[in-house]
Design an enzyme around this catalytic site. Structure first.
Site, PDB file in Angstrom:
ATOM      1  N   CYS A 329      45.168  43.207  47.459  1.00  7.12           N
ATOM      2  CA  CYS A 329      46.004  43.291  48.662  1.00  7.12           C
ATOM      3  C   CYS A 329      45.568  44.468  49.544  1.00  7.12           C
ATOM      4  O   CYS A 329      44.487  44.451  50.113  1.00  7.12           O
ATOM      5  CB  CYS A 329      47.480  43.371  48.270  1.00  7.12           C
ATOM      6  SG  CYS A 329      48.601  42.909  49.613  1.00  7.12           S
ATOM      7  N   HIS A 425      48.564  39.166  44.309  1.00 10.47           N
ATOM      8  CA  HIS A 425      49.238  39.946  43.277  1.00 10.47           C
ATOM      9  C   HIS A 425      49.429  39.051  42.053  1.00 10.47           C
ATOM     10  O   HIS A 425      49.558  37.834  42.171  1.00 10.47           O
ATOM     11  CB  HIS A 425      50.603  40.431  43.762  1.00 10.47           C
ATOM     12  CG  HIS A 425      50.534  41.437  44.867  1.00 10.47           C
ATOM     13  ND1 HIS A 425      50.070  42.712  44.668  1.00 10.47           N
ATOM     14  CD2 HIS A 425      50.863  41.344  46.180  1.00 10.47           C
ATOM     15  CE1 HIS A 425      50.125  43.377  45.818  1.00 10.47           C
ATOM     16  NE2 HIS A 425      50.594  42.569  46.744  1.00 10.47           N
TER      17      HIS A 425
END
Length: 482
Positions: A329, A425
């Protein structure tokens, strides 16, 4: 409701435990926390965002997570302000003064009550979690998370205190003494948490607390280290620093000030092949076999910080020495050549050079992506699971996807087996990814299959058994019946 004398006394975990107990006993429970403040969030099945703690509690209850379980989420962007997420969608950034002082939060409280009412129409019972201390006098009339919503719900409230901190009598007695009569009437029991040693030594203390407060002690929960429930906050990550191991793969997770979704590394922490630590020390990073740049709520500020403290240079040098370097991310965004913020999403810095490890550029966007994802890692056959929570588009002139999502869309950038980035994630919750990652560092490692979902389910059952053994569950049920 499980309320607290302070923050970090164990409310989230005990709430999860009761969600599992009620499920085991044939009820249809659901968790509820009106307002959560955390950088650790999760994407719901319908593509919205809630606090990770409520997602964990929903998992313990055996129900899909929903924004009604956590209608207000605050994600700190710095010491003075936070992004407000309302019903799973960003509703702008606010300073602490604006959030707490404007309108006494009347409108937010109406939204919170609406979420609770909808949830309680679908599930029974609702297992509520408070926030911080319930006796903050200066915030009481603006409270939307503790006793004000407990009064609306008519909740049976159990006060949790952490005996490991010391000062148990003052914290419990003072908390209850400061409540007005209508709130004090909701307190049905006291739970002493994190007791070390022989519980019989607290028998006199238990009687004294009951005499002082007029409230029964529902139980004393011993401190444990063999039950693993995902934590709500990243408190203590900086002290999880283990010495380098010659027999294991040493993994350095770069410790960012605005680090988010640190639960990405829970599976690695339980892998006996791995020695994982969190650090912003360049020497530690240089010595690691694998370096992971984690997610960040403030990518540009954290990128500036690691450039200033020498961490960025240590990462790029490790990459040049053919060490394994990956980003997730915000960490993926940092690994590119540039991060631009033309809309001022994170502040006044319009653009900043990245680490230059991956040939990608990122533009931070106004819209947030929040989606659960199924994907195939490196064109493999196994279907993996993860989720996206980010505000940014990352592109390359020469795309080289790391993953292919189940909907056919690409994700991330694959430079080599030793260097890649992803927006997903939870990617490290998949054993096929971890096994591949560990083989890249050159150490001989046995392939290991680990069913994280099954492991978590076992932990919820262990937690429920622990609570049943040490709390008067019959008294809790009697209170609910009354």
């Amino acid at each position: 409701m499980f309320a607290g004398t302070a923050s970090d006394v164990g409310k989230s975990v005990i709430t999860a435990g009761f969600c599992r107990i009620l499920k085991q006993d044939g009820y249809s429970p659901a968790p509820f926390k009106a307002q959560n403040m955390s950088l650790n969030s999760y994407a719901t099945p319908d593509g919205l965002e809630i606090g990770r703690a409520q997602a964990v509690q929903a998992e313990a209850a055996g129900v899909p997570c929903h924004t009604d379980m956590n209608p207000v989420l605050l994600k700190p962007t710095n010491d003075q302000s936070a992004q407000l997420v309302l019903h799973g969608k960003p509703a702008g950034n606010q300073s602490a003064w604006e959030y707490f002082m404007q309108d006494d939060k009347h409108l937010l409280f109406e939204e919170v009550k609406g979420a609770f009412n909808r949830l309680s129409a679908r599930y029974n019972p609702i297992v509520m979690e408070g926030a911080g201390s319930i006796s903050e006098l200066n915030l009481r009339h603006r409270d939307i998370t503790n006793m004000r919503i407990a009064l609306h719900a008519g909740a049976a409230v159990y006060l949790i205190a952490d005996i490991d901190r010391g000062g148990i009598f003052g914290s419990v007695y003072g908390t209850i003494a400061l409540l007005p009569p209508e709130e004090k009437a909701l307190i049905k029991g006291i739970i002493i948490n994190k007791f070390r040693g022989d519980i019989r030594l607290f028998d006199d203390g238990r009687k004294q607390l009951e005499s002082l407060t007029g409230v029964p002690v529902t139980g004393v929960l011993p401190y444990y280290q063999d039950i693993h429930i995902e934590e709500e906050d990243s408190l203590g990550l900086s002290i999880r620093h283990k010495k380098l191991s010659t027999g294991k793969v040493n993994i350095a997770v770069v410790l960012l000030r605005h680090m988010s979704n640190f639960t990405d590394f829970n599976v690695l922490e339980k892998d006996e092949r791995v020695n994982i630590f969190y650090t912003d020390n360049p020497a530690d990073i240089a010595a690691a076999d694998i370096i992971i740049l984690p997610g960040s709520k403030h990518t540009i500020a954290d990128l500036v910080a690691i450039k200033n403290n020498g961490t960025a240079r240590a990462i790029t040098e490790a990459h040049k020495r053919n060490k394994v370097v990956i980003g997730i991310c915000g960490g993926y965004q940092m690994m590119g050549t540039q991060v631009a913020d033309p809309y001022g999403v994170e502040g006044e810095t319009a653009s900043i050079p990245g680490l230059g490890i991956l040939p990608v550029t990122t533009v931070l966007t106004k819209e947030k992506v929040t989606q659960q994802r199924s994907f195939h890692y490196r064109n493999g056959e196994k279907l993996c699971e993860g989720y996206e929570i980010h505000m940014g588009d990352t592109v390359s002139e020469h795309p080289s996807p790391l993953n292919h999502l189940h909907n056919g869309m690409p994700d991330g950038y694959f430079l080599s087996g030793k260097c890649w980035g992803t927006y997903l994630h939870g990617i490290l919750d998949n054993d096929v990814v971890i096994n591949d990652l560990l083989t890249q560092c050159g150490k001989v490692m046995a392939v290991k299959d680990f069913d994280y979902r099954r492991f978590k389910d076992q932990q919820y059952d262990k937690l429920a058994a622990h609570i049943r053994e040490h709390l008067d569950i019959k008294a809790v049920y009697k209170t609910l019946e009354l």
